[in-house]
Enzyme design. Structure first.
Site, PDB file in Angstrom:
ATOM      1  N   VAL A  14     -48.311 -40.141  32.152  1.00 17.77           N
ATOM      2  CA  VAL A  14     -49.628 -39.446  31.504  1.00 17.77           C
ATOM      3  C   VAL A  14     -49.704 -40.803  30.603  1.00 17.77           C
ATOM      4  CG1 VAL A  14     -50.573 -37.888  29.971  1.00 17.77           C
ATOM      5  CG2 VAL A  14     -48.687 -37.323  31.558  1.00 17.77           C
ATOM      6  N   LYS A  37     -38.911 -46.967  25.446  1.00 17.55           N
ATOM      7  CA  LYS A  37     -37.595 -47.013  25.318  1.00 17.55           C
ATOM      8  C   LYS A  37     -36.813 -48.018  25.989  1.00 17.55           C
ATOM      9  CE  LYS A  37     -34.189 -43.102  25.772  1.00 17.55           C
ATOM     10  NZ  LYS A  37     -33.909 -41.725  26.160  1.00 17.55           N
ATOM     11  N   VAL A 122     -51.460 -28.086  28.460  1.00 14.68           N
ATOM     12  CA  VAL A 122     -51.464 -26.697  29.165  1.00 14.68           C
ATOM     13  C   VAL A 122     -52.332 -26.866  30.107  1.00 14.68           C
ATOM     14  CG1 VAL A 122     -52.176 -24.305  28.884  1.00 14.68           C
ATOM     15  CG2 VAL A 122     -51.082 -25.487  26.934  1.00 14.68           C
ATOM     16  N   GLY A 124     -52.756 -29.438  32.744  1.00 11.65           N
ATOM     17  CA  GLY A 124     -53.141 -30.479  32.859  1.00 11.65           C
ATOM     18  C   GLY A 124     -54.511 -30.742  32.704  1.00 11.65           C
ATOM     19  N   GLY A 177     -43.948 -36.355  42.651  1.00 14.17           N
ATOM     20  CA  GLY A 177     -44.154 -36.767  40.914  1.00 14.17           C
ATOM     21  C   GLY A 177     -44.552 -35.410  40.413  1.00 14.17           C
ATOM     22  N   GLU A 180     -40.993 -31.902  37.156  1.00 11.57           N
ATOM     23  CA  GLU A 180     -40.542 -32.382  35.803  1.00 11.57           C
ATOM     24  C   GLU A 180     -39.123 -33.039  36.084  1.00 11.57           C
ATOM     25  OE1 GLU A 180     -41.760 -32.776  32.429  1.00 11.57           O
ATOM     26  OE2 GLU A 180     -43.691 -31.523  32.967  1.00 11.57           O
ATOM     27  N   ASP A 191     -41.642 -23.725  32.178  1.00  9.73           N
ATOM     28  CA  ASP A 191     -42.742 -24.575  31.805  1.00  9.73           C
ATOM     29  C   ASP A 191     -44.066 -23.755  31.479  1.00  9.73           C
ATOM     30  OD1 ASP A 191     -44.295 -27.375  32.310  1.00  9.73           O
ATOM     31  OD2 ASP A 191     -45.214 -25.885  33.505  1.00  9.73           O
ATOM     32  N   LYS A 195     -46.431 -22.857  28.146  1.00 10.18           N
ATOM     33  CA  LYS A 195     -47.909 -22.893  28.197  1.00 10.18           C
ATOM     34  C   LYS A 195     -48.557 -21.396  27.777  1.00 10.18           C
ATOM     35  CE  LYS A 195     -47.764 -26.285  31.867  1.00 10.18           C
ATOM     36  NZ  LYS A 195     -47.679 -26.740  33.401  1.00 10.18           N
TER      37      LYS A 195
END
Ligand SMILES: NC(=O)c1ccc[n+]([C@@H]2O[C@H](COP(=O)([O-])OP(=O)(O)OC[C@H]3O[C@@H](n4cnc5c(N)ncnc54)[C@H](OP(=O)(O)O)[C@@H]3O)[C@@H](O)[C@H]2O)c1
Length: 403
Positions: A14, A37, A122, A124, A177, A180, A191, A195
């Site tokens: 993202v 990271k 929420v 995408g 992809g 998650e 998930d 939402k």
């Protein structure tokens, strides 16, 4: 010099989507620092913009917007808290972090008079949160439901359309992809529950912690369940839904049998769909990509644009009650169907017992579902046939399979 200086946390799927969509727009905003990271990863942006120290963004006075796009909800919460306390406006796409901490996040926004937006969290690319806040503010929404998880929908599509095994379909969803990093959040219905919890706040002014919403996913679906649906020209879709049941609200996430009359029947692969039913506008349907780099990046960018226009959520509140005593009709299957807790059922309309598969269809209180499933055998599967908002009438169908 841009007026809006963005400090970005996370440069994964993202984060890169935001970077690309922003580059193709003439917004008076630029990403000045990116905190990530892993020091050993190759990056597609200049090294002088990269940092591994969150303070380089959080303590930088020139940064006035923080965009949080990391995949660690606890670290994300820490970042968002610190940013709001420094009066930096924040955008996030982390549904788990938002749903589980919304009370605190609303309080922080009020105390520090600094907005937090989360359209990308929420469904995408589907524009739902600001629409609920603004467009639907004058509507009397009676029901909002839909397919809120792209990877589960992708898996179900592969099971129904291509006859793939569950493991094959899950592997494909991960390779593409859509799933998650921990697929339990997707296939277990967590998930979409995060939402739904966020949607409840913006559609009904109801703050309902995700722990208080029943969720069941597609993790135990079997070929027999799929055959049951197919023989009745039905599909199984993982739905999240919230609706009025008298004066109270019900909220649930579970697989549902769906017939071809239902718009959700035709939503396939990684697509999400939100159906809104209201007093004035009646039914409206929003369909779009529920995940992915550019679709979600666009949703995040739209929040950044909204911030530059002084936008903040209003957080209407209501005194709605939540009802879990409602009887819902479910189909429950297991290898050994006689091992389930029969006393949980209020009524049973049908039972089938085969060699290594059996099912019951019956009515059970929403509040009893968790104990019904946790006390049954580990292979038990659950599919809703109807709630007070009917999806399908299973008993009206022909029982060719059971005969
Ligand atoms: N993917 C989607 O389609 C989608 C859709 C809607 C919402 N979301 C949400 O958007 C968020 C980001 O998802 P994603 O798919 O972009 O994740 P991702 O591809 O796994 O990328 C995660 C990024 O976060 C960085 N990161 C992790 N922990 C960090 C920390 N403590 N400090 C700084 N950076 C850290 C990683 O750094 P490294 O690069 O160094 O590893 C990586 O750049 C998640 O909350 C997800 O639920 C994703």
């Amino acid at each position: 010099m841009s007026k809006y200086k963005i400090g970005l946390f996370g440069f994964g799927c993202v984060g890169q989507g935001l970077y690309k969509t922003l580059a193709e727009n003439s917004l008076d905003a630029e990403i000045v620092k990116v905190c990530v990271k892993n020091k050993n990863k190759q990056r597609s942006i200049d090294n002088d913009r990269i940092t591994y120290n969150p303070s380089d963004i959080l303590n930088d006075d020139q940064i006035n917007i923080v965009v949080e796009l990391i995949d660690d909800p606890q670290a994300a919460l820490d970042i968002v808290r610190k940013a709001l306390k420094s009066r930096k406006a924040v955008v996030t796409a982390n549904k788990k972090m938002v749903a589980e901490n919304l009370d605190e996040l609303i309080a922080l926004q009020k105390e520090y008079e600094t907005p937090l937006l989360y359209e990308g969290a929420v469904c995408g690319s589907i524009p739902i949160i600001r629409n609920l806040e603004d467009y639907y503010a004058s509507e009397h929404i009676s029901e909002i439901k839909g397919i809120f998880n792209g990877s589960s929908n992708y898996i179900l599509t592969k099971l129904f359309q291509e006859g793939k095994s569950y493991e094959e379909a899950l592997g494909e969803a991960q390779a593409n992809g859509f799933a998650e990093s921990d697929p339990t959040l997707d296939v277990g219905g967590f998930d979409p529950k995060f939402k739904l919890s966020i949607i409840l706040q913006h559609a009904f002014g109801l703050r309902l912690h995700p722990d208080n919403i029943f969720n069941w996913g597609i993790q135990n679906i079997t070929d027999s369940d799929i055959a049951f649906a197919r023989e009745r020209n039905l599909k199984i879709k993982l739905l999240a839904k919230a609706y009025y049941n008298g004066d109270s609200l019900s909220a649930v996430v579970a697989p549902h049998f769906i017939d071809s009359q239902n718009p959700l029947y035709h939503v396939e692969n990684e697509f999400n769909c939100v159906l809104i039913n209201g007093k004035f506008a009646s039914n409206q349907t929003l369909i779009g990509k529920g995940a992915g780099s550019l679709p979600t990046g666009l949703a995040v960018l739209s929040d950044v644009v909204a911030l530059t226009q002084g936008y903040a959520y209003r957080y209407r509140s209501s005194d709605h009650k939540v009802d879990t005593s409602e009887l819902v009709e479910v189909y429950l299957s297991a290898k050994d169907i006689d091992a389930i807790n029969w006393t949980a059922f209020d009524t049973i309309s049908e039972k089938y017992v085969g060699n290594d598969y059996g099912y019951v269809i019956g009515k059970v209180a929403l509040s009893e579902l968790s104990s019904l499933l946790s006390n049954g055998s580990p292979d038990t599967n659950l599919v809703f046939t109807s709630g007070s908002q009917k999806e399908v009438e299973i008993p009206s169908l022909t029982y060719s399979y059971a005969s």
